[in-house]
Structures are given as structure tokens and as C-alpha cells.
Design a protein around this motif. Sequence first.
Motif, mmCIF file in Angstrom:
data_model
loop_
_atom_site.group_PDB
_atom_site.id
_atom_site.type_symbol
_atom_site.label_atom_id
_atom_site.label_comp_id
_atom_site.label_asym_id
_atom_site.label_seq_id
_atom_site.Cartn_x
_atom_site.Cartn_y
_atom_site.Cartn_z
ATOM 1 N N MET A 1 3.050 12.112 2.816
ATOM 2 C CA MET A 1 2.217 11.176 2.892
ATOM 3 C C MET A 1 1.939 10.408 3.580
ATOM 4 O O MET A 1 0.733 9.948 4.591
ATOM 5 C CB MET A 1 3.427 10.647 2.372
ATOM 6 C CG MET A 1 2.885 9.010 2.150
ATOM 7 S SD MET A 1 4.498 7.646 1.862
ATOM 8 C CE MET A 1 5.323 7.044 3.205
ATOM 9 N N MET A 2 2.530 11.314 5.100
ATOM 10 C CA MET A 2 2.642 10.265 6.448
ATOM 11 C C MET A 2 1.156 11.313 7.388
ATOM 12 O O MET A 2 0.995 9.790 8.449
ATOM 13 C CB MET A 2 4.155 10.902 7.663
ATOM 14 C CG MET A 2 4.812 9.645 6.764
ATOM 15 S SD MET A 2 5.185 7.885 6.730
ATOM 16 C CE MET A 2 5.020 7.849 9.253
ATOM 17 N N LEU B 1 1.021 -1.079 -0.134
ATOM 18 C CA LEU B 1 0.178 0.243 -0.138
ATOM 19 C C LEU B 1 1.074 1.301 -0.238
ATOM 20 O O LEU B 1 0.678 1.850 -0.468
ATOM 21 C CB LEU B 1 -1.256 -0.125 1.153
ATOM 22 C CG LEU B 1 -1.715 -0.473 1.441
ATOM 23 C CD1 LEU B 1 -2.458 -0.792 3.013
ATOM 24 C CD2 LEU B 1 -3.046 -1.204 0.322
ATOM 25 N N THR B 2 2.261 1.151 0.382
ATOM 26 C CA THR B 2 3.040 1.941 0.505
ATOM 27 C C THR B 2 3.462 2.578 -0.108
ATOM 28 O O THR B 2 3.579 3.658 -0.746
ATOM 29 C CB THR B 2 3.770 2.407 2.379
ATOM 30 O OG1 THR B 2 2.670 1.687 3.489
ATOM 31 C CG2 THR B 2 4.134 3.225 2.008
ATOM 32 N N TYR C 1 -2.589 7.339 4.324
ATOM 33 C CA TYR C 1 -1.800 6.482 4.996
ATOM 34 C C TYR C 1 -2.557 5.703 6.672
ATOM 35 O O TYR C 1 -1.685 5.014 6.750
ATOM 36 C CB TYR C 1 -0.331 7.332 5.266
ATOM 37 C CG TYR C 1 0.072 6.456 5.969
ATOM 38 C CD1 TYR C 1 0.936 5.749 5.784
ATOM 39 C CD2 TYR C 1 1.061 7.132 7.629
ATOM 40 C CE1 TYR C 1 2.075 5.267 6.030
ATOM 41 C CE2 TYR C 1 1.326 6.099 7.682
ATOM 42 C CZ TYR C 1 2.675 5.269 7.536
ATOM 43 O OH TYR C 1 3.556 4.827 7.943
ATOM 44 N N GLU C 2 -2.505 6.891 7.668
ATOM 45 C CA GLU C 2 -3.090 6.489 8.462
ATOM 46 C C GLU C 2 -4.047 5.497 8.662
ATOM 47 O O GLU C 2 -4.098 4.960 9.215
ATOM 48 C CB GLU C 2 -3.926 7.669 9.241
ATOM 49 C CG GLU C 2 -4.118 7.638 10.674
ATOM 50 C CD GLU C 2 -4.497 8.962 11.398
ATOM 51 O OE1 GLU C 2 -5.315 9.003 12.081
ATOM 52 O OE2 GLU C 2 -4.400 10.155 10.897
ATOM 53 N N GLN C 3 -5.236 5.383 7.807
ATOM 54 C CA GLN C 3 -6.247 4.708 7.366
ATOM 55 C C GLN C 3 -6.616 3.492 6.407
ATOM 56 O O GLN C 3 -6.582 2.380 7.334
ATOM 57 C CB GLN C 3 -7.843 5.239 6.925
ATOM 58 C CG GLN C 3 -8.173 6.486 7.800
ATOM 59 C CD GLN C 3 -9.396 7.065 7.071
ATOM 60 O OE1 GLN C 3 -9.552 6.646 5.953
ATOM 61 N NE2 GLN C 3 -9.738 8.255 7.833
ATOM 62 N N ARG C 4 -5.696 2.984 5.983
ATOM 63 C CA ARG C 4 -4.918 2.246 5.252
ATOM 64 C C ARG C 4 -3.519 1.414 5.815
ATOM 65 O O ARG C 4 -3.326 0.050 5.043
ATOM 66 C CB ARG C 4 -5.278 2.148 3.933
ATOM 67 C CG ARG C 4 -6.572 2.498 3.716
ATOM 68 C CD ARG C 4 -6.784 3.265 1.430
ATOM 69 N NE ARG C 4 -5.979 1.619 1.276
ATOM 70 C CZ ARG C 4 -5.317 2.116 0.195
ATOM 71 N NH1 ARG C 4 -5.289 3.024 -0.786
ATOM 72 N NH2 ARG C 4 -5.198 0.712 -0.766
#
Length: 134
Positions: A97-98, A49-50, A103-106
Motif C-alpha cells: 500500500m505505502m 482515501l486511505t 498512495y503516493e500520488q493521491r
Amino acid sequence: MGVEFLNVRGLEKLDQQAPVVMVNLMRFRERSLDGDGSGWDAYLRYSALTVPMIKARGGTLLWTGNAKMVALGLEAGNTWDYLALVSYPSVAAFIDMMTSKDYEQRCDPHRTNGCAEHVIIATREAYSKFKTGS
């Protein structure tokens, strides 16, 4: 160990437009906290994902490798499973991004499920035989 530990105040003191290479040090859990495989399995879900999020911000994964042993220094507290070097075109791109909801949810839940510890060190190139853009 989630994004609440992101040192935004420290990062904001850096030149926001300067390129940065993030040194990632990871220690994996034996079992993922969500019960879906090992810590490594959860980290692979996180990476899938990232990496597209990194690329969308102009960043690139430079290098990854398995940590083998402490060659110099105290072993206690310095044993890691995996390292990654990730280049971003700017500090601002990394922060963007961070701190994104995506990012936070997935992504971050997989990182938290997989990593017992994850330290990221922001670096500025002093010398390299490789062209990283910094």
C-alpha cells in the motif's frame, strides 16, 4: 516527511507474511500546507482515501483516539494530537500500500499537508484480549 521516509529496508527484515499492527502517532499542522483548511481537515481527506486502500489489502482500522497528555515520561517531543492502530494481514500488504503509485500520488500529499509529524511503529502482538489476527 513523505513516503521517502518509509523504512522499507527495516520492514523487509521482518517476516513479510506475518500480521502487523501499525501504531500511528500524528501531530497536525495548524493550517494545511495546501491552504485548504486545517491540518485536521487535510488528514480527514487523507483518511477518506486511505481507509479503502487498507481494506482492499485485508487490513482494518482497529482504534483511533485523540491524545490528551503525556502521562509518564518527558513531555517535550512526545506530545501528539491523534493516534491510530491499523492492523494488516501481513507486513507485505502494508509495504504494498505505502509504495503504490495510488498512495503516493493521491493520499500522501494530504498526509504531508496535514501532518507536521507522523510516526508509524510496526508492532507484533505479544498479548491482546482482542482478536486481531496476529
